[in-house]
Design an enzyme around this catalytic site. Sequence first.
Site, PDB file in Angstrom:
ATOM      1  N   GLU A   1      15.175 -17.918 -35.246  1.00  0.00           N
ATOM      2  CA  GLU A   1      14.395 -17.994 -34.019  1.00  0.00           C
ATOM      3  C   GLU A   1      14.793 -16.885 -33.059  1.00  0.00           C
ATOM      4  O   GLU A   1      15.974 -16.738 -32.731  1.00  0.00           O
ATOM      5  CB  GLU A   1      14.606 -19.343 -33.325  1.00  0.00           C
ATOM      6  N   CYS A   2      13.824 -16.117 -32.612  1.00  0.00           N
ATOM      7  CA  CYS A   2      13.982 -15.110 -31.562  1.00  0.00           C
ATOM      8  C   CYS A   2      15.113 -14.138 -31.890  1.00  0.00           C
ATOM      9  O   CYS A   2      14.918 -13.212 -32.661  1.00  0.00           O
ATOM     10  CB  CYS A   2      14.171 -15.783 -30.207  1.00  0.00           C
TER      11      CYS A   2
END
Length: 472
Positions: A346-347
């Site tokens: 994530e990210c």
Amino acid sequence: MPLVIAGERSGVGKTTVTLTLLASLCRRGKIVQSFKVGPDYIDPMFHQHVTGRACRNLDPVLTSEAYVQECFACHIQEVDFALVEGVMGLFDGIKGTKQDSSQSPIPSPQSPIASTAHIARLLDLPVVLVIDCSRLSGSVAAIAYGYCSFDPRIKIAGVVLNRVGSDRHLSLLKDSLEPLQLPIIGVLRREDDITIPDRHLGLIPTAELPQLNAVIERLADLGDTCFDWDRLLPLLGTRDWGQGDKGDKGGFSSSKIPNPRAKIRVAVARDRAFNFYYQDNLDLLQELGAELIFWSPLEDALPKNVQGMYFGGGFPEVFAEQLAENTSAREAVKCAIVAGIPTIAECGGLMYLCEEIVDFQGKSWSMVGVLPTKSVMGGRLTLGYRRAVALQDNLLVDAGATIYGHEFHRSRLIPEPNLPLFQTYRCDSKEATGDEGWSLPMNLYASYIHMHWGACPEIPQRFLAQCMKVAF
């Protein structure tokens, strides 16, 4: 009952007031559970540093109203006091509602969804309003009166006057507020020498602040004297709060636990570069049978014999040089993904899996290289809740499924994915924000979107089901 600390707008000192309260309460030897409204990762790190207990996020967009109530009820058991830090201004949130069956419509426009007022009303909690008094005196009464009367369903228990300049200034503020008969819960003077530094995505996380303990001690000293504790302590207690079923952890059903014969070994990247995780997500993985093995892509080798990997968000761009220097870890991660190890990124985790990170100075640093793209830092901030519709079957959801998440980053991918995971939309409108995310068939989920799995445990369940297929 527990208390909500709200601000009349962003930047008024909610976090400082909250940390001051937490530090002073913990100094008294009390067990304190804190909560944070919204999707923020960094403020909860500071809460946990003070209390020694994981702070829980209360966000009905990322989860649901029912989950917020159940999570709160679960985690205030067996503690002395509970405190909720708000987000932005008291009535700042998003318009509209989630388009799913778990979210009921909100009948009043005065309390937008995911606002601090929404959470206070949902949990039936009183609010203490923090007002930045640095540039006002008599006008403080108009501000306080407006917030007290704007939505009669919200109970304002009192105010904290922050950044008061002098005794004379305080006298003017008190005189102005007196006709309202609104209790002054606390008074914090201007403390320019007590600061927590920040950078491009907010406060600098706790792991990077060696002086933090000294700051917390000073806040505890301040808290001992600046609050009206006779008024505060009854508001903070948990015994009188009796809403909902207190035995359920956020609606998670134990019947969904696969109960594997052996623990599923999942390597979780956690260090100064990767530290954006919701504690509820980690708890769910463990309840579903995962053995979480924390490691540092900055300094460690990838743990052996893992069946899954989880890379959360953080600041890989700040530590890009050190990440690049740990070539053995980068190569091991790439080999694991290519070999089919199920992986969530994530990210910041997505950025780490790219070929390169190009930092704010334009320098390029080699990363894992499993995704054929670069993550390039820039000045534009991408921020907001997202409704994302899956365009293909992937590790976590099937094509056509809708998830809700949050984006908060200053990087972009060049080139963009040619087979994206999602079509994304703003949560408060039908406006499309673009295509997003990368995937490898059923073993890699990489996206800028942060998800909270509390109201959808089928997502980590699906991830671990794939991990169970990995033999070692």
